[in-house]
Design an enzyme around this catalytic site. Structure first.
Site: not given
Ligand code: NI
Length: 178
Positions: A100, A142-143, A146
């Protein structure tokens, strides 16, 4: 276009849930998307979420090269996804190493859903709805994490497996030659 500053793990911007974008067609959203893509490319990333550049909005950018997508599937073009949703299409999970831009130099194994649907809005106000598998599905999960203030180390089953990319690479090479 501008290269934006990327928040690193520990910064409160990465822990807050982000708010929905009211108007995907707003000029400032278009400008933010262009800056996020420039920032992602400058940093050599696969994806970037707005909270990583200190903007608490539900918006992500990503792209996946054909070589990472998997057999028979095309590359995923540069995508701006606004107010994204993820729909699990299968219960199966797969564990693979993630990295990341907000956790520079480190990598660790994370279990993610293998097969998902995702949807959201594009910059032109059109609806984006896709199906994703494998690495593509991993990037989107994953995004989107966030946007809820979650970094991948928090998803790791065994935090002791977190390590510096450089060290893990060296250890793997030594393992190969032993
Ligand atoms: Ni990330």
């Amino acid at each position: 276009m501008a290269i934006l500053k990327i928040a690193r793990m520990g910064h409160p911007a990465l822990r807050r849930p982000a708010s929905p974008v009211d108007d995907p067609l707003a000029p400032e959203i278009r400008r933010l998307a262009a800056d996020m893509i420039a920032t992602m490319d400058d940093a050599g990333g696969t994806g970037l979420a707005a909270p990583q550049v200190h903007v608490p909005l539900r918006m992500v950018v990503f792209r996946v090269a054909a070589s990472r997508v998997g057999d028979g599937l095309g590359a995923v073009p540069t995508t701006v996804l606004i107010n994204p949703e993820i729909i699990p299409l299968d219960e199966s999970v797969e564990t693979a190493f993630e990295a990341c831009l907000s956790v520079p130099g480190l990598t660790g194994p994370v279990a993610r859903l293998v097969h998902i649907g995702y949807a959201g809005w594009g910059l032109d106000g059109s609806r984006i709805a896709r199906e994703a598998r494998g690495f593509h599905a991993r990037v989107v999960q994953h995004e989107c994490d966030h946007l809820d203030g979650v970094l991948y180390p928090a998803r790791m089953a065994d935090i002791s497996a977190l390590g510096f990319v450089e060290e893990l690479r060296r250890a793997a090479q030594q393992g190969d030659s032993a």
